[in-house]
Design a protein around this motif. Structure first.
Motif, mmCIF file in Angstrom:
data_model
loop_
_atom_site.group_PDB
_atom_site.id
_atom_site.type_symbol
_atom_site.label_atom_id
_atom_site.label_comp_id
_atom_site.label_asym_id
_atom_site.label_seq_id
_atom_site.Cartn_x
_atom_site.Cartn_y
_atom_site.Cartn_z
ATOM 1 N N PHE A 1 0.847 -1.196 0.000
ATOM 2 C CA PHE A 1 0.000 0.000 0.000
ATOM 3 C C PHE A 1 0.882 1.246 0.000
ATOM 4 N N TYR A 2 0.449 2.266 -0.739
ATOM 5 C CA TYR A 2 1.155 3.545 -0.770
ATOM 6 C C TYR A 2 0.124 4.657 -0.958
ATOM 7 N N ALA A 3 0.302 5.738 -0.235
ATOM 8 C CA ALA A 3 -0.492 6.956 -0.454
ATOM 9 C C ALA A 3 0.430 8.142 -0.221
ATOM 10 N N GLY A 4 0.388 9.111 -1.125
ATOM 11 C CA GLY A 4 1.244 10.281 -0.981
ATOM 12 C C GLY A 4 0.565 11.527 -1.502
ATOM 13 N N VAL A 5 1.013 12.652 -0.977
ATOM 14 C CA VAL A 5 0.513 13.957 -1.409
ATOM 15 C C VAL A 5 1.728 14.789 -1.804
ATOM 16 N N PRO A 6 1.658 15.490 -2.944
ATOM 17 C CA PRO A 6 2.811 16.303 -3.351
ATOM 18 C C PRO A 6 3.017 17.493 -2.413
ATOM 19 N N SER B 1 -10.199 5.826 3.977
ATOM 20 C CA SER B 1 -11.489 6.512 3.969
ATOM 21 C C SER B 1 -11.269 7.935 3.472
ATOM 22 N N SER B 2 -12.333 8.595 3.079
ATOM 23 C CA SER B 2 -12.204 9.980 2.618
ATOM 24 C C SER B 2 -11.683 10.876 3.745
ATOM 25 N N ALA B 3 -12.019 10.560 4.998
ATOM 26 C CA ALA B 3 -11.521 11.346 6.135
ATOM 27 C C ALA B 3 -10.004 11.194 6.274
ATOM 28 N N ARG B 4 -9.497 9.996 6.081
ATOM 29 C CA ARG B 4 -8.046 9.783 6.184
ATOM 30 C C ARG B 4 -7.304 10.404 5.003
#
Length: 135
Positions: A46-51, A74-77
């Motif tokens: 799993f990976y999630a990132g924001v520039p 979730s949309s909150a996370r």
């Protein structure tokens, strides 16, 4: 794995966009199934990132999270990740303003950065480094 080759770094994809970039399961996502971060090395699934952008609008990095298990946010996370990215941007901007103020007062010599701002650039993914150190 002490560092991530630039060609395999997931942050590269994050920096190219303007929104949160998510891979719920690297092994099931055809774009990343052959990536060495998922099918070898640290076993990232799993990976999630924001520039992360600086004042000038340049994207200089990414704030990211990774796990060895597949996940769905979730949309909150997702919104929390976005907010953490904004906090990182604010910290970088505050540091840049502090450096500029110090330069104006003659406290520090004027420095040029290769990325065009008062912040330093790094070719290494800090998230990958933290992931490797946590193992």
């Amino acid at each position: 794995m002490n560092s991530t080759p630039r060609s395999a770094a997931l942050c590269n994809y994050t920096i190219l966009g303007s929104e949160v970039f998510i891979i719920e399961d690297m092994l099931r996502d055809q774009r990343f199934a052959a990536n060495p971060l998922g099918n070898g090395g640290p076993g990232v699934r799993f990976y999630a990132g924001v520039p992360i952008k600086v004042e000038t609008g340049y994207r200089v990095g990414a704030l990211c999270i990774a796990d060895v298990r597949p996940r769905t946010l979730s949309s909150a996370r997702i919104e929390r990740l976005r907010q953490l990215g904004k906090l990182a941007e604010a910290a970088i901007d505050a540091h840049a303003q502090s450096v500029r103020a110090g330069e104006r007062r003659g406290r520090w010599p004027r420095r040029r950065s290769s990325c065009g701002s008062a912040t330093a650039c790094s070719g290494r993914s800090s998230a990958s480094a933290r992931l490797a150190e946590s193992r």
